[in-house]
Design a protein around this motif. Sequence first.
Motif, short mmCIF file in Angstrom:
data_model
loop_
_atom_site.label_atom_id
_atom_site.label_comp_id
_atom_site.label_asym_id
_atom_site.label_seq_id
_atom_site.Cartn_x
_atom_site.Cartn_y
_atom_site.Cartn_z
N ARG A 248 8.88 -5.65 1.42
CA ARG A 248 7.59 -6.10 0.88
C ARG A 248 7.80 -6.82 -0.45
N GLU A 249 7.03 -7.88 -0.63
CA GLU A 249 7.09 -8.62 -1.90
C GLU A 249 6.67 -7.70 -3.04
N SER A 250 7.36 -7.81 -4.16
CA SER A 250 6.93 -7.02 -5.33
C SER A 250 6.40 -7.99 -6.37
N ASP A 251 5.18 -7.71 -6.87
CA ASP A 251 4.68 -8.65 -7.86
C ASP A 251 4.81 -8.14 -9.29
N ASP A 252 5.26 -6.87 -9.44
CA ASP A 252 5.38 -6.37 -10.81
C ASP A 252 6.79 -5.95 -11.17
N GLY A 253 7.71 -6.03 -10.20
CA GLY A 253 9.10 -5.68 -10.48
C GLY A 253 9.34 -4.18 -10.64
N LEU A 254 8.30 -3.36 -10.46
CA LEU A 254 8.48 -1.90 -10.59
C LEU A 254 9.19 -1.36 -9.36
N LYS A 255 10.03 -0.35 -9.60
CA LYS A 255 10.65 0.32 -8.45
C LYS A 255 9.55 1.02 -7.66
N VAL A 256 9.58 0.89 -6.35
CA VAL A 256 8.53 1.53 -5.54
C VAL A 256 8.90 2.98 -5.25
N GLY A 257 10.14 3.20 -4.81
CA GLY A 257 10.61 4.56 -4.57
C GLY A 257 10.15 5.15 -3.25
N GLY A 258 10.42 6.46 -3.13
CA GLY A 258 10.17 7.16 -1.87
C GLY A 258 11.35 8.08 -1.63
N HIS A 259 11.19 9.01 -0.70
CA HIS A 259 12.23 10.04 -0.55
C HIS A 259 12.74 10.06 0.89
N GLN A 260 13.71 9.21 1.15
CA GLN A 260 14.27 9.16 2.51
C GLN A 260 15.00 10.45 2.84
N ALA A 261 15.72 10.99 1.85
CA ALA A 261 16.52 12.20 2.12
C ALA A 261 15.63 13.41 2.37
N SER A 262 14.59 13.56 1.56
CA SER A 262 13.70 14.72 1.71
C SER A 262 12.93 14.66 3.02
N SER A 263 12.63 13.45 3.48
CA SER A 263 11.93 13.32 4.76
C SER A 263 12.88 13.65 5.90
N ALA B 22 -0.76 3.85 2.55
CA ALA B 22 -0.41 5.26 2.74
C ALA B 22 0.12 5.80 1.41
N GLN B 23 -0.35 6.98 1.04
CA GLN B 23 0.00 7.53 -0.27
C GLN B 23 1.41 8.11 -0.27
N SER B 24 2.03 8.13 -1.43
CA SER B 24 3.39 8.68 -1.54
C SER B 24 3.42 10.14 -1.12
N TYR B 25 2.42 10.90 -1.62
CA TYR B 25 2.33 12.32 -1.31
C TYR B 25 0.99 12.54 -0.61
N PRO B 26 0.99 13.34 0.44
CA PRO B 26 -0.21 13.45 1.27
C PRO B 26 -1.46 13.73 0.43
N VAL C 10 1.96 19.88 3.58
CA VAL C 10 3.28 19.27 3.80
C VAL C 10 3.98 19.09 2.45
N LYS C 11 5.24 19.49 2.39
CA LYS C 11 6.08 19.25 1.20
C LYS C 11 5.84 17.82 0.72
N PRO C 12 5.47 17.64 -0.56
CA PRO C 12 4.99 16.31 -0.98
C PRO C 12 5.92 15.16 -0.62
N HIS C 13 7.22 15.35 -0.82
CA HIS C 13 8.13 14.22 -0.62
C HIS C 13 8.55 14.07 0.83
N ALA C 14 7.89 14.83 1.73
CA ALA C 14 8.03 14.55 3.17
C ALA C 14 6.80 13.81 3.66
#
Length: 770
Positions: free
Chosen positions: A34-49, A104-108, A72-76
Amino acid sequence: MLKPVTTDVEALKILEERLRWLSAWTIHHANHVRESDDGLKVGGHQASSASMTAIMAALYFHALGPNDRVAVKPHAGPALHAIHYLLGSQSRAALENFRGFGGAQSYPSRTKDKIPVDFSTGSVGLGVAITLFASLVQDYLTAHGRMDEADCGRFVALIGDAELDEGNIYEALIEGYKHDVRNLWWIVDYNRQSLDATSADRMFERFDEIFSSCGWRVVELRHGKRLKAALGKHPKLQAWFETLPNADLSALHYQGGAAWRSRIEAELGKAATPFLKEHDDAALASLFSDLGGHCMETLVEAFDAAQDDVPTLFIAWTIKGYGLPFAGHKDNHAGLMNPTQMAALRETMGVREGSEWEPLEGVGGNARTGVEALIDRSRIAREKRARSFGAVDIPAISAPAGDEQSTQAAFGRILLDLSKAGGDLADRVVTTSPDVTVSTNLGAWVNQRGLFRRSEMADVFAQAKIASAQKWSGSNKGQHIELGIAESNLFLMLAAAGLSGDLFGTRLFPIGTLYDPFIARGLDALNYACYQDARFLLVATPSGITLGPEGGAHQSINPPLIALGQPGLRHYEPAFADELAAMMELAFRLIDDPDGESTYLRLSTRSIRQVERQSDDWRDGALKGAYWLCTPGPATEAAIVAMGAVMPEALAAWEELSEDVPGLGLLAVTSPDLLHRGWTAAQAARWQGERKPSHIEELLSALPRHAGLVTLADAAPASLSWLGGVFGQRVAPLGVEKFGQTGSLADLYAAYRLDGAAITEAVAEVLLSA
Ligand SMILES: Cc1ncc(C[n+]2csc(CCOP(=O)(O)OP(=O)(O)O)c2C)c(N)n1
Ligand SMILES: [Mg+2]
């Protein structure tokens, strides 16, 4: 190649792979596609999921019933989104916009996500504990005949192992044991890694004892079927494997088969030769990855075997980042696969480039039919399962009679009157308090309505005919839930009861009482309750240094500031009983109003002379946050602005100064919170072209711009000093900025500058600086 489906377990394994792919891809897409317009890291937890995808597949596509609720565990969160994507209840657009505005929100999130989220999560530990209080609310509703046993469900918390360090879990555990809670599954994703590092080995051995001693069944899912069988044939290897420290185990998972081989050779020598001969490096890595939390057969069996209502802790051994290139690496918490690694994963998972979002990509033939059938059969509803529930009639609430009253005593009296009058609202009120029921004036209500207990609890003192003002017998019809001294539990109880409409289709009117300074003790849980839009009435009493002889440890200073910054909670601080009655009536309406919110009442034990009202004109203003108790003259130079228990000082000063300061006004503030909200909202509206003044602007426009304001509160003076910002009028703020201490009211009000002399000086100050 994927095997044809022969049983549900095979289909579940395919679904696990789909969840692992889709959650990783959703995060990858947000960060790398996805295009980023602010250069901020988006993040997410692939390992925890990835750590939880098997557990979640087994739950959502096999074990959960339609009435079950899950935190649900937040980072899943991405895995939960993937589940609903497969079920057709999450859109591709929302996934493509994961962690984006409106996506979709980072944490449910119950309120922001469009999929069914039973409990919001994010602040670890709270999502776990709320399930326990929700199960208690379910028991309450069934005991009260407000819910059928047939509609009851189980409450499931998916927990990170490091999350188990949060103390609020144990506070809840203790409370739960007292109330004999049931219908709970807490499932620990035991990947032995936290955010920073691998987690401590020593403590983990104790968790099962802690839970067992609180009446829980503990089920450890350590080995998958294959691993169990292999270790069963090699006892020495099993002993070695089971004593590997957490850090070593994680490191070996990361390093892979060759590392397992050389470590086993080095530590077990010849004893391990036959085993090592049977397995090449790839087989070794695969075998040791077959932990309980990744083995579908093990999970399904364990869930199937726990069908009674005994609260159960499952400790499911897992690998953080299972199946991903950084599996087991201690730094993988926020780790993201790079595009090369993602492409490799895509290949191994049989996903064609360009078909990454296909829900069942790579699942063909018989396998697809079986998987589709399983998805269809899955018993969780696809639509958001908000229950509909009708509006409740709120009767008018009137103030108790009495020329002199405290707001705290009036609160108790109003509840008593409500109980005696009876009716739907009274029957739907549930009160709760962390061991301060009596001292916050709930006693009379409890005498009337009784304690809630699933099994009868006799009042031993009453039976023995020992005189007491408190009747404390408990039954399943009781309406007061007494809690131990754990304020965090109070707020989680209010959160669960305050969601009873959405969760159970039955509105409750929860009222929680505590001492005002101890709001801070449970503050994150209070914020958590508001974040999920739970509805309740919080009564914090007594408050301020007006609590004289109790001293500084019990005298609150900053809760009005906390309330000023807390969304979803409106603060009222009444001075008089009639204001309190109006506020309680509105608070009940706001609980039931879809666009309402929760209310926080800051009360006092100080008995003060009640004002004589000529009309009801004050009422509307009091509910909006302020009204002129003494209307200012047209050309006045000053006004006193006072809130709550110090109103007698403000009134006395007003009387004394009125001669010298013609037209002096006295503004009674009942809610700095509402005034501030209205002020900023009106400014925002002006940007949209709407020119309606806010309530505080209307009130202060009665004064000339050069007039001064003397603000007075038994709280941090910043609660009211901001009023000078509305029109730039000068302010002399009086309030409490240092810790309190013991003393008579006269001593304390003089020492902390809340008395008549301080008000006179402050009025002089604003007049002189004009
Ligand atoms: C109250 C709170 N403190 C800190 C955090 C930041 N945080 C998010 S996840 C995490 C580690 C969680 O580890 P674990 O529970 O084992 O979950 P895993 O990712 O390993 O499954 C931390 C410290 C948080 N979300 N909430
Ligand atoms: Mg962990």
